[in-house]
Design a protein around this motif. Sequence first.
Motif, PDB file in Angstrom:
ATOM      1  N   MET A   1       0.859  -1.194   0.000  1.00  0.00           N
ATOM      2  CA  MET A   1       0.000   0.000   0.000  1.00  0.00           C
ATOM      3  C   MET A   1       0.893   1.242   0.000  1.00  0.00           C
ATOM      4  SD  MET A   1      -3.175   1.063   0.128  1.00  0.00           S
ATOM      5  CE  MET A   1      -4.094   2.542   0.511  1.00  0.00           C
ATOM      6  N   ILE A   2       0.695   2.116  -1.002  1.00  0.00           N
ATOM      7  CA  ILE A   2       1.460   3.351  -1.095  1.00  0.00           C
ATOM      8  C   ILE A   2       0.892   4.347  -0.086  1.00  0.00           C
ATOM      9  CG2 ILE A   2       2.097   5.269  -2.586  1.00  0.00           C
ATOM     10  CD1 ILE A   2       1.860   3.338  -4.951  1.00  0.00           C
ATOM     11  N   PRO A   3       1.737   4.940   0.764  1.00  0.00           N
ATOM     12  CA  PRO A   3       1.211   5.890   1.749  1.00  0.00           C
ATOM     13  C   PRO A   3       0.569   7.103   1.074  1.00  0.00           C
ATOM     14  CG  PRO A   3       3.627   5.674   1.924  1.00  0.00           C
ATOM     15  CD  PRO A   3       3.178   4.755   0.849  1.00  0.00           C
ATOM     16  N   THR A   4      -0.476   7.624   1.687  1.00  0.00           N
ATOM     17  CA  THR A   4      -1.179   8.778   1.155  1.00  0.00           C
ATOM     18  C   THR A   4      -0.754  10.038   1.888  1.00  0.00           C
ATOM     19  OG1 THR A   4      -3.024   8.378   2.645  1.00  0.00           O
ATOM     20  CG2 THR A   4      -3.167   7.405   0.450  1.00  0.00           C
ATOM     21  N   ASP A   5      -0.907  11.152   1.204  1.00  0.00           N
ATOM     22  CA  ASP A   5      -0.587  12.455   1.786  1.00  0.00           C
ATOM     23  C   ASP A   5      -1.802  12.956   2.548  1.00  0.00           C
ATOM     24  OD1 ASP A   5       0.053  15.021   2.410  1.00  0.00           O
ATOM     25  OD2 ASP A   5       0.488  15.673   0.359  1.00  0.00           O
ATOM     26  N   PRO A   6      -1.718  13.086   3.876  1.00  0.00           N
ATOM     27  CA  PRO A   6      -2.896  13.512   4.647  1.00  0.00           C
ATOM     28  C   PRO A   6      -3.360  14.922   4.302  1.00  0.00           C
ATOM     29  CG  PRO A   6      -0.932  13.501   6.024  1.00  0.00           C
ATOM     30  CD  PRO A   6      -0.542  12.867   4.730  1.00  0.00           C
ATOM     31  N   ASP A   7      -2.470  15.715   3.691  1.00  0.00           N
ATOM     32  CA  ASP A   7      -2.851  17.079   3.346  1.00  0.00           C
ATOM     33  C   ASP A   7      -3.397  17.210   1.919  1.00  0.00           C
ATOM     34  OD1 ASP A   7      -1.969  18.037   5.848  1.00  0.00           O
ATOM     35  OD2 ASP A   7       0.114  18.077   5.129  1.00  0.00           O
ATOM     36  N   ALA A   8      -3.380  16.107   1.170  1.00  0.00           N
ATOM     37  CA  ALA A   8      -3.880  16.157  -0.203  1.00  0.00           C
ATOM     38  C   ALA A   8      -5.394  16.312  -0.198  1.00  0.00           C
ATOM     39  CB  ALA A   8      -3.491  14.885  -0.946  1.00  0.00           C
ATOM     40  N   PRO A   9      -5.949  16.993  -1.195  1.00  0.00           N
ATOM     41  CA  PRO A   9      -7.412  17.140  -1.265  1.00  0.00           C
ATOM     42  C   PRO A   9      -8.085  15.792  -1.447  1.00  0.00           C
ATOM     43  CG  PRO A   9      -6.370  17.905  -3.300  1.00  0.00           C
ATOM     44  CD  PRO A   9      -5.269  17.663  -2.319  1.00  0.00           C
ATOM     45  N   ALA A  10      -9.287  15.655  -0.907  1.00  0.00           N
ATOM     46  CA  ALA A  10     -10.028  14.393  -1.010  1.00  0.00           C
ATOM     47  C   ALA A  10     -10.351  14.087  -2.478  1.00  0.00           C
ATOM     48  CB  ALA A  10     -11.314  14.486  -0.197  1.00  0.00           C
ATOM     49  N   LEU A  11     -10.157  12.857  -2.864  1.00  0.00           N
ATOM     50  CA  LEU A  11     -10.460  12.441  -4.235  1.00  0.00           C
ATOM     51  C   LEU A  11     -11.939  12.110  -4.357  1.00  0.00           C
ATOM     52  CD1 LEU A  11      -7.382  10.120  -4.850  1.00  0.00           C
ATOM     53  CD2 LEU A  11      -7.766  12.386  -5.828  1.00  0.00           C
ATOM     54  N   PRO A  12     -12.516  12.284  -5.540  1.00  0.00           N
ATOM     55  CA  PRO A  12     -13.936  11.968  -5.718  1.00  0.00           C
ATOM     56  C   PRO A  12     -14.218  10.486  -5.545  1.00  0.00           C
ATOM     57  CG  PRO A  12     -12.900  12.467  -7.828  1.00  0.00           C
ATOM     58  CD  PRO A  12     -11.893  12.802  -6.777  1.00  0.00           C
ATOM     59  N   GLN A  13     -15.440  10.161  -5.143  1.00  0.00           N
ATOM     60  CA  GLN A  13     -15.858   8.780  -5.004  1.00  0.00           C
ATOM     61  C   GLN A  13     -16.046   8.148  -6.382  1.00  0.00           C
ATOM     62  OE1 GLN A  13     -16.199   6.775  -2.504  1.00  0.00           O
ATOM     63  NE2 GLN A  13     -16.911   7.810  -0.648  1.00  0.00           N
ATOM     64  N   VAL A  14     -15.764   6.849  -6.453  1.00  0.00           N
ATOM     65  CA  VAL A  14     -16.017   6.059  -7.655  1.00  0.00           C
ATOM     66  C   VAL A  14     -16.851   4.855  -7.254  1.00  0.00           C
ATOM     67  CG1 VAL A  14     -14.983   4.648  -9.486  1.00  0.00           C
ATOM     68  CG2 VAL A  14     -13.925   6.819  -8.820  1.00  0.00           C
ATOM     69  N   SER A  15     -17.861   4.531  -8.052  1.00  0.00           N
ATOM     70  CA  SER A  15     -18.792   3.454  -7.725  1.00  0.00           C
ATOM     71  C   SER A  15     -18.775   2.357  -8.783  1.00  0.00           C
ATOM     72  CB  SER A  15     -20.223   4.001  -7.602  1.00  0.00           C
ATOM     73  OG  SER A  15     -20.345   4.883  -6.507  1.00  0.00           O
ATOM     74  N   LEU A  16     -18.963   1.118  -8.326  1.00  0.00           N
ATOM     75  CA  LEU A  16     -19.225  -0.007  -9.224  1.00  0.00           C
ATOM     76  C   LEU A  16     -20.738  -0.119  -9.326  1.00  0.00           C
ATOM     77  CD1 LEU A  16     -18.179  -2.515 -10.827  1.00  0.00           C
ATOM     78  CD2 LEU A  16     -18.401  -3.805  -8.691  1.00  0.00           C
ATOM     79  N   VAL A  17     -21.311   0.397 -10.412  1.00  0.00           N
ATOM     80  CA  VAL A  17     -22.762   0.542 -10.490  1.00  0.00           C
ATOM     81  C   VAL A  17     -23.466  -0.598 -11.206  1.00  0.00           C
ATOM     82  CG1 VAL A  17     -22.638   3.053 -10.356  1.00  0.00           C
ATOM     83  CG2 VAL A  17     -22.663   1.941 -12.597  1.00  0.00           C
ATOM     84  N   ASP A  18     -22.710  -1.478 -11.886  1.00  0.00           N
ATOM     85  CA  ASP A  18     -23.363  -2.596 -12.564  1.00  0.00           C
ATOM     86  C   ASP A  18     -22.330  -3.644 -12.955  1.00  0.00           C
ATOM     87  OD1 ASP A  18     -25.486  -4.071 -13.466  1.00  0.00           O
ATOM     88  OD2 ASP A  18     -26.157  -2.618 -14.973  1.00  0.00           O
ATOM     89  N   VAL A  19     -22.792  -4.879 -13.047  1.00  0.00           N
ATOM     90  CA  VAL A  19     -21.981  -5.992 -13.537  1.00  0.00           C
ATOM     91  C   VAL A  19     -22.839  -6.837 -14.472  1.00  0.00           C
ATOM     92  CG1 VAL A  19     -20.379  -6.175 -11.576  1.00  0.00           C
ATOM     93  CG2 VAL A  19     -22.583  -7.360 -11.491  1.00  0.00           C
ATOM     94  N   ALA A  20     -22.190  -7.528 -15.389  1.00  0.00           N
ATOM     95  CA  ALA A  20     -22.889  -8.435 -16.300  1.00  0.00           C
ATOM     96  C   ALA A  20     -21.892  -9.491 -16.750  1.00  0.00           C
ATOM     97  CB  ALA A  20     -23.473  -7.684 -17.496  1.00  0.00           C
TER      98      ALA A  20
END
Length: 347
Positions: A1-20
């Motif tokens: 796991m690559i460490p994250t920058d606590p001061d970086a702006p929050a990234l937008p959410q991404v959703s898995l909305v469908d599967v087939a």
Amino acid sequence: MIPTDPDAPALPQVSLVDVASYLPGDPVGTEYFTQFSRSDRMAKNVMFRSPRTRHHVHRDETAVDMVERAVAPLIERHGARFVSEIDVLITHTQLPTNPVLGCGPEVAKRLGARPAFVYDVHNGGCAAFVHMMSMARMVLQTTGARTALIAATQNCAGPVFRQPDIRKLAQAPVPGDGCGVGLLVKDDSAPILDIECRTYPEFAGDMEFSTNGDRKYWEPGEGQACVSFTESKVTKVFARGNRLVPEVALAVCDRIGVKGRDIDTFVTNQPNRLFLRNWHDALELPAERHPDTFDMCGNLFAAGIPVTLDVENRAGRLRNGSVVLMSAFAHAGDFAGAAAVRWGAAR
């Protein structure tokens, strides 16, 4: 796991909305293989105990054909317009129809899509669906792209394991063919809660694709190409798989603040029944919360996770708002990945 920058702006959410998903042809019974089988000590190994049925891709059916057929239910549910709005297309094909080219651009052409980002990935193996989720989420979070289609195609069971010399082997009845796809969007309707991907270079090369001789697979001559393991390597891979899948799964659980035993649904790759049992035991989950399609489809490699998700979703067994955890390892253990989502896929 690559460490994250606590001061970086929050990234937008991404959703898995469908599967087939798509399974080619009629089910193939194990009796097809027993007529050719020979006495083989490896057949008694738990790694190679066969499913009841599996599907085999037709000789002239390409990976592009399979993706197109897997995407068809998405078009029915979301309308043809969604295809034209795909910004990111990521594909994984177990046995590329053209060894020089990936199938991504041809898939885009067949679907009538013009994605800004097209990637064909190969190293994710049986964990490729999680790998592609990670890649798609990164692109959606860091660019203006809003939609991604990911496709995992397993198409080597029919072409490789029905060869006259290969169909006699202990492992021949285990694989099946199929394709699973996922639709991701930049919103919080069915959010990806966390993803963990790990590469283990020390295990690279322990799985071989050979002709059982000196001939390279692209050279003319005798010898039928197949994935091969020595018996000693099978033992090592079994030990690695038992460890890696729960390891990455529990790392995700720890970061999202849940215990493994509290996961609502656990979906993994499905090499054999013993792995499946050991994995849900490691998370302290009852078997009913770890669905699979092994006895119906065999080892679907990278397609195992999305096909199982689709089967469970269509059956109404994945409750909206529940936590679904996916985990898998690849090849001989050189890659492993896990992802948790708050389920909300369309049906």
